[in-house]
Design an enzyme around this catalytic site. Structure first.
Site, PDB file in Angstrom:
ATOM      1  N   SER A  25       0.918  -1.104  -0.065  1.00  0.00           N
ATOM      2  CA  SER A  25       0.106  -0.047   0.241  1.00  0.00           C
ATOM      3  C   SER A  25       0.778   1.226  -0.113  1.00  0.00           C
ATOM      4  O   SER A  25       0.242   2.414  -0.266  1.00  0.00           O
ATOM      5  CB  SER A  25      -0.762  -0.078   1.022  1.00  0.00           C
ATOM      6  OG  SER A  25      -2.107  -0.953   1.058  1.00  0.00           O
ATOM      7  N   HIS A  73      -0.791   6.199   8.273  1.00  0.00           N
ATOM      8  CA  HIS A  73      -0.813   4.758   7.822  1.00  0.00           C
ATOM      9  C   HIS A  73      -0.025   5.194   6.277  1.00  0.00           C
ATOM     10  O   HIS A  73       0.052   6.340   5.678  1.00  0.00           O
ATOM     11  CB  HIS A  73      -2.132   3.989   7.862  1.00  0.00           C
ATOM     12  CG  HIS A  73      -1.656   2.768   7.842  1.00  0.00           C
ATOM     13  ND1 HIS A  73      -2.145   1.884   6.765  1.00  0.00           N
ATOM     14  CD2 HIS A  73      -1.572   1.721   8.756  1.00  0.00           C
ATOM     15  CE1 HIS A  73      -1.915   0.722   7.208  1.00  0.00           C
ATOM     16  NE2 HIS A  73      -1.529   0.437   8.320  1.00  0.00           N
ATOM     17  N   ASP A 126      -8.898  -3.627   3.506  1.00  0.00           N
ATOM     18  CA  ASP A 126      -7.802  -4.324   3.582  1.00  0.00           C
ATOM     19  C   ASP A 126      -7.441  -5.136   4.781  1.00  0.00           C
ATOM     20  O   ASP A 126      -7.051  -6.139   4.849  1.00  0.00           O
ATOM     21  CB  ASP A 126      -6.553  -3.359   3.239  1.00  0.00           C
ATOM     22  CG  ASP A 126      -5.322  -3.787   3.136  1.00  0.00           C
ATOM     23  OD1 ASP A 126      -4.811  -4.624   2.329  1.00  0.00           O
ATOM     24  OD2 ASP A 126      -4.295  -3.785   4.439  1.00  0.00           O
ATOM     25  N   HIS A 143      -6.910  -9.178   5.250  1.00  0.00           N
ATOM     26  CA  HIS A 143      -5.552  -9.928   5.761  1.00  0.00           C
ATOM     27  C   HIS A 143      -5.890 -10.717   7.028  1.00  0.00           C
ATOM     28  O   HIS A 143      -5.142 -11.709   6.993  1.00  0.00           O
ATOM     29  CB  HIS A 143      -4.597  -8.718   6.274  1.00  0.00           C
ATOM     30  CG  HIS A 143      -3.782  -7.919   5.273  1.00  0.00           C
ATOM     31  ND1 HIS A 143      -2.956  -8.683   4.304  1.00  0.00           N
ATOM     32  CD2 HIS A 143      -3.583  -6.717   5.106  1.00  0.00           C
ATOM     33  CE1 HIS A 143      -2.517  -7.869   3.581  1.00  0.00           C
ATOM     34  NE2 HIS A 143      -3.007  -6.531   4.060  1.00  0.00           N
ATOM     35  N   ASP A 160      -5.740   0.514  -4.281  1.00  0.00           N
ATOM     36  CA  ASP A 160      -4.533   0.407  -4.328  1.00  0.00           C
ATOM     37  C   ASP A 160      -3.839  -0.987  -4.801  1.00  0.00           C
ATOM     38  O   ASP A 160      -2.892  -1.077  -5.557  1.00  0.00           O
ATOM     39  CB  ASP A 160      -3.632   0.859  -2.945  1.00  0.00           C
ATOM     40  CG  ASP A 160      -4.040   0.080  -2.039  1.00  0.00           C
ATOM     41  OD1 ASP A 160      -5.317  -0.597  -2.029  1.00  0.00           O
ATOM     42  OD2 ASP A 160      -3.679   0.376  -0.881  1.00  0.00           O
ATOM     43  N   HIS A 204      -1.797  -9.713  -0.394  1.00  0.00           N
ATOM     44  CA  HIS A 204      -2.543  -8.881  -1.384  1.00  0.00           C
ATOM     45  C   HIS A 204      -2.595  -9.774  -2.873  1.00  0.00           C
ATOM     46  O   HIS A 204      -1.845 -10.551  -2.933  1.00  0.00           O
ATOM     47  CB  HIS A 204      -1.605  -7.704  -1.778  1.00  0.00           C
ATOM     48  CG  HIS A 204      -1.440  -6.611  -0.609  1.00  0.00           C
ATOM     49  ND1 HIS A 204      -0.670  -5.557  -0.529  1.00  0.00           N
ATOM     50  CD2 HIS A 204      -2.291  -6.757   0.376  1.00  0.00           C
ATOM     51  CE1 HIS A 204      -0.795  -5.058   0.677  1.00  0.00           C
ATOM     52  NE2 HIS A 204      -1.715  -5.648   1.217  1.00  0.00           N
TER      53      HIS A 204
END
Length: 542
Positions: A129, A190, A355, A359, A396, A472
């Site tokens: 990211s 972040h 995201d 994960h 992204d 990802h």
């Protein structure tokens, strides 16, 4: 086989018969469910023909391109929101309102232009990211793990920072006199938001307490510090990340008894107090909870810092509605503050916890985050006009998330496939991950999901490969766009192309020659007086 006994052969035949029966039963169930969920109107061919004709009529209107100057530019970034996530979120949105789901439209689905973005980093086929944020914010592809620096910078090597900094579209907009803002459901320092203001060779250097001594000695700055120093007059900053702003061991205002939320800074600085002191005479306000945020009158606010958690904001399904604002609420306040500038604004909005849900293998959390971001997109559309506001929605990167299994129409997006495996004779959920924490064996075989609560909020969907954190995905992601010059986002493009289009549309950054003939506010001469009046009324009411 010829060398097996009769009983063994019979057992093989029996096993195959069982699988066949299970498969047939599954297909029969599928067929019955499919029949029961087809709306009557869809059985008429005219239903589909008329729908297609309406769509065609709308498409023909796109021949008149919107070439206005974009007074405002908004980027909605769904972190990890790959195409399968968009599709599943669409179905979830419909099912949340009692529909089958597949026929539902997300707000982003209504955007007239769609393109694909190639997400690779300069040194990674499957990106992270940070490198991607540098691409879609700074217009330059970069190495994974780095933000706001070119590919000449090496992750974690402080001495490769200087001279390799790249500026973001937020900076371009601020230099052009626009108001600028950042809204995220993650920490404001972040990966995604940090590329808008920071130049850092390591995305994990949230505060100086997270940096190695040699990096500090070499003069590198942590990301939280850069938030307030690099572009000191960002108008709106909202998200989480309080602990990176306060001296080490400073108790958190919301969780004073929980040491893991204490401040982490080693330099002793209180960045929130410094910011507050700097803007106290400039209509600046700090808020740390939902009540404080919603009590503000945006007309009386020119600068806002909202830090609602020590770290990331909670998932939408777990959000404390008394203390934490939703993404939609934050976007609403942000736009009402930013739009007061007659020169317009730039706003970055991140649905960052899509995201995180993936994960962790928690598809339900991820998809509800995506639906909430879509609500925020709807709200932004009500507060702005397509004639002078370019809105872009993208991701992204993707995730190794999928859903399948020949599920019937209207099947719960979190539900089971209608058949069992013809290998281990066990059911499986439609949603699965290629890898991640959902891999689980019971007595040496795959867990029987019918024995667990697979529709609970934190259920971890099964994965093919065991990993503590799912990874990802490397495929292209979608770019949805509407407003001035949105048609330039077409086809299959490199990710770093996105901010160049947005800047071109807004007449900021390096491409300004085409703007001189259209200086000032965008022309609305082609809009009927009635429509112009209605747009003005909508803006005032919202």
């Amino acid at each position: 086989p010829w060398n097996t006994s009769y009983s063994e052969n019979q057992q093989l035949i029996d096993d195959k018969m069982k699988v066949a029966v299970l498969f047939i039963l599954g297909c029969l169930v599928w067929g019955g469910m499919a029949k029961s969920t087809i709306p009557e109107s869809e059985k008429d061919p005219d239903f589909w023909k008329e729908w297609a004709q309406r769509t065609l009529k709308n498409a023909l209107t796109l021949q008149d391109l919107n070439k206005n100057v974009a007074k405002n530019i908004i980027l909605f970034l769904g972190d990890g929101m790959g195409v399968p996530t968009v599709t599943a979120a669409r179905i979830l949105k419909g099912q949340m309102s009692g529909q089958n789901g597949e026929e539902t439209q997300l707000e982003m689905d209504k955007f007239p232009y769609v393109a694909l973005s190639k997400t690779y980093n300069t040194n990674a086929q499957v990106p992270d990211s940070a490198g991607t944020a540098t691409a879609y914010l700074c217009g330059v592809k970069a190495n994974e793990g780095t933000v706001g620096v070119s590919a000449a910078a090496v992750r974690s090597q402080c001495n490769t920072t200087q001279g390799n900094e790249v500026k973001s579209i937020l900076k371009w907009a601020k230099d052009a006199g626009k108001s600028v803002g950042i809204v995220t459901t993650t920490r404001v320092n972040h990966a995604t938001p940090s590329a808008a203001y920071a130049h850092c060779v390591d995305r994990d250097w949230y505060s100086d307490g997270d940096m190695p001594p040699e990096a500090l000695q070499s003069g590198c700055k942590d990301i939280a510090r850069q938030l307030f120093e690099n572009i000191p007059d960002i108008n709106v900053i909202m998200g989480g990340g309080r602990r990176s702003m306060y001296p080490r061991n400073t108790p958190d205002v919301e969780y004073p008894g929980d040491k893991k939320h204490n401040g982490t800074r080693k330099d002793g600085r209180n960045l929130v107090a410094e910011w507050t002191d700097r803007v106290k005479d400039k209509k600046g306000y700090y808020a740390w909870n939902r009540k404080e945020l919603l009590s503000l009158n945006p007309n009386d606010v020119d600068y806002l810092l909202g830090l609602f958690e020590p770290g990331d904001l909670p998932y939408e399904l777990e959000r404390n509605k008394e203390t934490d604002p939703s993404l939609t609420e934050m976007v609403d306040v942000a736009i009402k503050i930013l739009r007061k500038n007659e020169r317009g604004f730039y706003l970055l909005v991140e649905g960052g916890r899509i995201d995180h849900g993936h994960h962790e293998g928690k598809a339900k959390q991820a998809l509800h985050e995506a639906v909430e971001m879509d609500r925020a997109i709807t709200r932004a559309g009500l507060l702005t006009s397509i004639y002078d506001t370019l809105t872009v929605v993208t991701a992204d990167h993707s995730h190794v998330f999928s859903f399948g299994g020949y599920t019937p129409r209207g099947n719960s997006i979190f539900g089971l496939a209608p058949i069992v495996s013809d290998v281990d004779q066990k059911p499986f959920t439609s949603i699965l991950y290629g890898n991640g924490p959902g891999f689980k064996l019971v007595n040496g075989t795959r867990e029987n999901v019918s024995t667990v609560h697979y529709e609970q909020n934190n259920y971890q969907a099964q994965s093919a490969v065991p990993l503590s954190m799912e990874t990802h995905g490397g495929e292209d992601v979608a770019i949805f766009s509407k407003g001035p010059m949105a048609h330039l986002l077409h086809g299959v493009q490199e990710q770093h192309y996105i901010p160049h289009v947005m800047a071109y549309a807004a007449c900021i950054g390096q491409n300004k020659d085409h703007c001189r003939a259209n200086s000032g506010s965008p022309s609305l001469s082609h809009i009927s007086p009635t429509l112009a009046f209605l747009l003005s009324v909508k803006w005032l009411l919202c």
